[in-house]
Design a protein around this motif. Sequence first.
Motif, PDB file in Angstrom:
ATOM      1  N   PRO A 132      42.456  35.402  33.347  1.00  0.00           N
ATOM      2  CA  PRO A 132      41.511  35.569  34.624  1.00  0.00           C
ATOM      3  C   PRO A 132      42.072  34.766  35.925  1.00  0.00           C
ATOM      4  N   ALA A 133      43.336  34.300  35.881  1.00  0.00           N
ATOM      5  CA  ALA A 133      43.817  33.613  37.065  1.00  0.00           C
ATOM      6  C   ALA A 133      43.972  34.623  38.107  1.00  0.00           C
ATOM      7  N   ALA A 134      44.139  35.956  37.832  1.00  0.00           N
ATOM      8  CA  ALA A 134      44.302  37.012  38.901  1.00  0.00           C
ATOM      9  C   ALA A 134      43.047  37.391  39.706  1.00  0.00           C
ATOM     10  N   ASP A 135      41.898  36.685  39.549  1.00  0.00           N
ATOM     11  CA  ASP A 135      40.807  37.183  40.258  1.00  0.00           C
ATOM     12  C   ASP A 135      40.965  36.576  41.697  1.00  0.00           C
ATOM     13  N   LEU A 136      41.267  35.607  42.113  1.00  0.00           N
ATOM     14  CA  LEU A 136      41.436  35.287  43.508  1.00  0.00           C
ATOM     15  C   LEU A 136      42.467  36.470  44.282  1.00  0.00           C
ATOM     16  N   ALA A 137      43.391  36.885  43.290  1.00  0.00           N
ATOM     17  CA  ALA A 137      44.493  37.692  44.170  1.00  0.00           C
ATOM     18  C   ALA A 137      43.870  39.095  44.369  1.00  0.00           C
ATOM     19  N   VAL A 138      43.203  39.533  43.280  1.00  0.00           N
ATOM     20  CA  VAL A 138      42.280  40.775  43.443  1.00  0.00           C
ATOM     21  C   VAL A 138      41.338  40.680  44.709  1.00  0.00           C
ATOM     22  N   LEU A 139      40.540  39.698  44.601  1.00  0.00           N
ATOM     23  CA  LEU A 139      39.354  39.664  45.871  1.00  0.00           C
ATOM     24  C   LEU A 139      40.246  39.607  47.289  1.00  0.00           C
ATOM     25  N   LEU A 140      41.360  39.140  47.309  1.00  0.00           N
ATOM     26  CA  LEU A 140      41.984  38.887  48.627  1.00  0.00           C
ATOM     27  C   LEU A 140      42.535  40.192  49.005  1.00  0.00           C
ATOM     28  N   ALA A 141      43.251  40.917  47.912  1.00  0.00           N
ATOM     29  CA  ALA A 141      43.739  42.112  48.362  1.00  0.00           C
ATOM     30  C   ALA A 141      42.771  43.246  48.904  1.00  0.00           C
ATOM     31  N   ILE A 142      41.427  43.076  48.306  1.00  0.00           N
ATOM     32  CA  ILE A 142      40.408  43.924  48.198  1.00  0.00           C
ATOM     33  C   ILE A 142      39.908  43.681  49.753  1.00  0.00           C
ATOM     34  N   HIS A 143      39.717  42.189  50.146  1.00  0.00           N
ATOM     35  CA  HIS A 143      39.246  42.019  51.435  1.00  0.00           C
ATOM     36  C   HIS A 143      40.369  42.516  52.488  1.00  0.00           C
ATOM     37  N   SER A 144      41.820  42.282  52.089  1.00  0.00           N
ATOM     38  CA  SER A 144      42.530  42.753  53.269  1.00  0.00           C
ATOM     39  C   SER A 144      42.488  44.472  53.460  1.00  0.00           C
ATOM     40  N   SER A 145      42.403  45.261  52.247  1.00  0.00           N
ATOM     41  CA  SER A 145      42.296  46.439  52.618  1.00  0.00           C
ATOM     42  C   SER A 145      41.033  46.885  53.220  1.00  0.00           C
ATOM     43  N   MET A 146      39.885  46.075  52.994  1.00  0.00           N
ATOM     44  CA  MET A 146      38.680  46.357  53.762  1.00  0.00           C
ATOM     45  C   MET A 146      38.966  46.436  55.199  1.00  0.00           C
ATOM     46  N   ARG A 147      39.660  45.077  55.680  1.00  0.00           N
ATOM     47  CA  ARG A 147      39.953  44.513  57.072  1.00  0.00           C
ATOM     48  C   ARG A 147      40.943  45.514  57.557  1.00  0.00           C
ATOM     49  N   ASN A 148      41.798  46.278  56.813  1.00  0.00           N
ATOM     50  CA  ASN A 148      42.846  46.931  57.123  1.00  0.00           C
ATOM     51  C   ASN A 148      44.129  45.965  57.987  1.00  0.00           C
ATOM     52  N   LYS A 149      43.925  44.785  57.228  1.00  0.00           N
ATOM     53  CA  LYS A 149      44.953  43.851  57.807  1.00  0.00           C
ATOM     54  C   LYS A 149      45.701  43.125  56.946  1.00  0.00           C
TER      55      LYS A 149
END
Length: 456
Positions: free
Chosen positions: A366-383
Amino acid sequence: MAKAKTQYTCSECGGVSSKWAGQCPACGQWNSLLETAVETGVNRFSGARTGLAQASPVVSLGDIAATDVPRFPTGIEEFDRVLGGGLVAGGVVLIGGDPGIGKSTLLLQALANLSRDKRVLYVSGEESGAQIALRAHRLAIDARELKLQAEIQLEKILATLAEHKPEVAVIDSIQTVYSDALTSAPGSVAQVRECAAQLTRVAKQTGITIIMVGHVTKEGALAGPRVLEHIVDTVLYFEGDTHSSFRLVRAFKNRFGAVNELGVFAMTEKGLRGVSNPSALFLSQHDNQVAGSCVMVTQEGTRPLLVEIQALVDASHVPSARRLSVGLEQNRLAMLLAVLHRHAGIAAFDQDVFINAVGGVKITEPAADLAVLLAIHSSMRNKPLPRGLVVFGEVGLAGEIRPAPRGQERLREAAKLGFSIALIPKANAPKQKIEGLTVVAVDRIDQALTRVRELD
């Protein structure tokens, strides 16, 4: 030699029948009767009592000296890592994987190395001696001292083991071996269970290290009864795409070492070669930072690995948005999107979300959770996320970021590979500063997203 008696046992209730029937007479279950050998208490091959080891008196645990199990290396560093340091005398290893992924190639290389100073035997039930000699010539390995037997009958294999007394023996594969004591075909549940039990008994009584190759089903699990994995000492799985040049060998069970150890190999013209820096395989090479990409540090046994998590969020054109995850658990992705909405105010109910772990690696922690959320947030912002950022941490349903085990080792591995910023759980914050690495400790998902925006 008189043929041993057999009986049919129900896999559901354990009922016994002298003849096969489509329906169990005890519980009424259909197609559950499996042929098994009648236990007589005496080994039908040697006449000795069928114990896994010599009888010993009852002693107190405190009177037994706790000593390390002596090992001998195979000469392949990554293979020894997965085994826990090397092979153990009298140990039984089961290795499985998809067809053509490299099981026989790896074992032939290991036996060629061991044959220089040990007696080894390769029992092949799938290939002839000429085919194995051709493979050894193609791999350019010196296997002149390697003893080979092309045989599938269990009784003849046991006689060969008793005559030549090898220190290491490979059975390739256990699904091709059959015993005359059973009438079922090779590869059936009864044959696999009986043959594996007899080989395990010989290994424990004589000290021979036996490595068995196992087939896998179309779902990827080891074929045959589950007891096959229970009676052996070590279970190894080959992972990876057969179309890729990289192979992963993972330990799922090891009585003599740590589980979930990972060995990384590259398939070359000269066979499988260990990869000294496996983190490079799981990181994409981008000339510029791209949106939706986040690097995390995962722990595989005792080895920290850096893996790139990629996310793509796009507007959905169907009523039900798609959720697709490759290399990570798909149900956990749905849970993380709900946490992102509830505790960070970012909704993705009308967006298709795709997650991928680069390099074909499978991440279960489960230590991958934070990386998954940050990647999703980065894609949504397109930044893109800040350059040199590495993260790890578990995200709870309440929005908290929980610590991951071995946090110091993860941070040191990231610093060694040149990363400069680490966004980690507050409980994993190091007491001493790590040279070249700026540590940002957070305890909430909304706080983590805020700190990432500040680092942009």
